[in-house]
Design an enzyme around this catalytic site. Structure first.
Site, PDB file in Angstrom:
ATOM      1  N   LEU A  34     -23.009  48.538 -51.567  1.00  0.00           N
ATOM      2  CA  LEU A  34     -21.977  48.082 -52.367  1.00  0.00           C
ATOM      3  C   LEU A  34     -20.896  47.216 -51.674  1.00  0.00           C
ATOM      4  O   LEU A  34     -20.659  47.596 -50.625  1.00  0.00           O
ATOM      5  CB  LEU A  34     -21.382  48.750 -53.046  1.00  0.00           C
ATOM      6  N   GLY A  37     -18.292  42.458 -54.278  1.00  0.00           N
ATOM      7  CA  GLY A  37     -18.789  41.545 -55.432  1.00  0.00           C
ATOM      8  C   GLY A  37     -19.304  42.034 -56.208  1.00  0.00           C
ATOM      9  O   GLY A  37     -18.966  42.013 -57.601  1.00  0.00           O
ATOM     10  N   HIS A  38     -20.109  43.714 -56.213  1.00  0.00           N
ATOM     11  CA  HIS A  38     -20.811  44.521 -56.957  1.00  0.00           C
ATOM     12  C   HIS A  38     -19.601  44.471 -57.770  1.00  0.00           C
ATOM     13  O   HIS A  38     -19.426  45.744 -58.868  1.00  0.00           O
ATOM     14  CB  HIS A  38     -20.941  45.461 -56.386  1.00  0.00           C
ATOM     15  N   GLN A 156     -31.000  33.981 -60.424  1.00  0.00           N
ATOM     16  CA  GLN A 156     -31.265  35.146 -60.866  1.00  0.00           C
ATOM     17  C   GLN A 156     -30.679  35.295 -62.477  1.00  0.00           C
ATOM     18  O   GLN A 156     -31.318  35.604 -63.594  1.00  0.00           O
ATOM     19  CB  GLN A 156     -30.859  36.516 -60.440  1.00  0.00           C
TER      20      GLN A 156
HETATM   21  O1  PAF Z   1     -28.601  41.401 -57.242  1.00  0.00           O
HETATM   22  C1  PAF Z   1     -29.932  42.209 -57.484  1.00  0.00           C
HETATM   23  O2  PAF Z   1     -29.271  43.264 -56.928  1.00  0.00           O
HETATM   24  C2  PAF Z   1     -31.114  43.125 -58.233  1.00  0.00           C
HETATM   25  O3  PAF Z   1     -31.666  41.630 -58.137  1.00  0.00           O
HETATM   26  C3  PAF Z   1     -31.686  43.602 -59.555  1.00  0.00           C
HETATM   27  C4  PAF Z   1     -30.562  42.728 -60.703  1.00  0.00           C
HETATM   28  C5  PAF Z   1     -30.479  45.236 -59.457  1.00  0.00           C
HETATM   29  C6  PAF Z   1     -32.626  43.566 -59.473  1.00  0.00           C
HETATM   30  O4  PAF Z   1     -32.977  44.515 -59.274  1.00  0.00           O
END
Ligand code: PAF
Length: 283
Positions: A34, A37-38, A156
């Protein structure tokens, strides 16, 4: 205090109780390692929801490059401490067997077509199929009201948008802005793998995108993309995979620079052996 669930059925039971009690559930899926950003996803979920759930699961099916999977940083203990300190209520921390009891073969039936074949999709065969597979499984397990995802993974986000439409579920996707280091480098778990000199040069990716944004009106699309790639390729340790100016919703190419609405520039480059991605909204 964060509650950690390694078993899917226990997590589901707990979440059902919370939902029956009228709680709004926010969910920020991660693969650990982490960074800020997270943590911005967690903060937004805390702001918008009653309960913030997160997951740490390094999903094997989305790694087209198995070396990336092997080298993926494992900082779970530290991650748990951080998630707890930032007010995460629930953490799903399953094993591969728990998530894929029948093995990790592809299971997604949806056809994302175009979305999975361009930009990242063109360079990472099977990657988005793996992402769709795991996000679909996680959505089925958590059934959150909102899922929080980072804009850094622009494609994504578009894919998850489409996945939610395919699944016809009520989850809302909240796309959170890119968090950058002081020099402009987009935060990423992969940055940890850059050597000191590579780290210094890595800012060229965000600089090239910034340059495209600034010069959008002054050159044609192909030249903008070419020049940005040249900027990257002329930088020590760096090699551009692509720089592409696209429609933000469909991710289709932009015909010409008279279009001044809903435009994004996407980029990917190697810095040493580390592949980085970034993007910048132009309009
Ligand atoms: O962005 C990420 O960290 C991954 O692609 C996710 C969305 C957790 C799926 O494994």
């Amino acid at each position: 205090m964060i509650q950690i669930f390694t078993k899917t059925n226990e997590l589901k039971k707990h979440l059902t109780q919370l939902k029956n009690g009228g709680k709004i559930i926010g969910f920020a899926p991660t693969m650990g390692a982490l960074h800020n950003g997270h943590l911005s996803l967690i903060a937004q979920s805390n702001n918008q929801c009653d309960i913030t759930a997160s997951s740490i699961f390094v999903n094997p099916t989305q790694f087209d490059n198995k070396e990336d999977l092997v080298k993926y940083p494992d900082t779970t203990r530290k991650d748990i401490t951080i998630l707890d300190a930032k007010g995460t209520d629930i953490l799903y921390l399953p094993t591969v067997e728990e998530v894929y009891p029948d093995g990790t073969k592809p299971t997604i039936d949806f056809d994302f077509g175009y979305l999975t074949t361009i930009a990242e999709g063109a360079y990472r065969a099977g990657h988005f199929e793996g992402v769709a597979q795991i996000v679909s499984i996680l959505l089925d397990i958590v059934t959150p009201h909102k899922i929080f995802m980072g804009q850094k993974d622009f494609q994504q986000c578009a894919l998850v948008h489409q996945l939610i439409r395919f699944k016809q579920i009520d989850t809302e996707i909240v796309v959170c802005p890119i968090i950058r280091e002081a020099d402009g480098l987009a935060m990423s778990s992969r940055n940890m793998r850059l050597g000191d000199q590579e780290r210094e040069k890595a800012i060229i990716l965000s600089q090239a995108l910034q340059w495209v944004k600034k010069n959008y009106a002054n050159a044609n699309i192909a030249d903008l993309e070419e020049q940005a790639k040249t900027m990257i390729n002329e930088t020590e340790f760096c090699k551009a995979d692509y720089i592409e100016i696209r429609d933000r919703t469909t991710l289709k190419p932009i015909a010409d620079n008279s279009i001044k609405d809903n435009v994004v520039v996407l980029g990917a480059a190697y810095v040493g052996t580390v592949r980085l991605i970034d993007n910048m909204i132009i309009f």
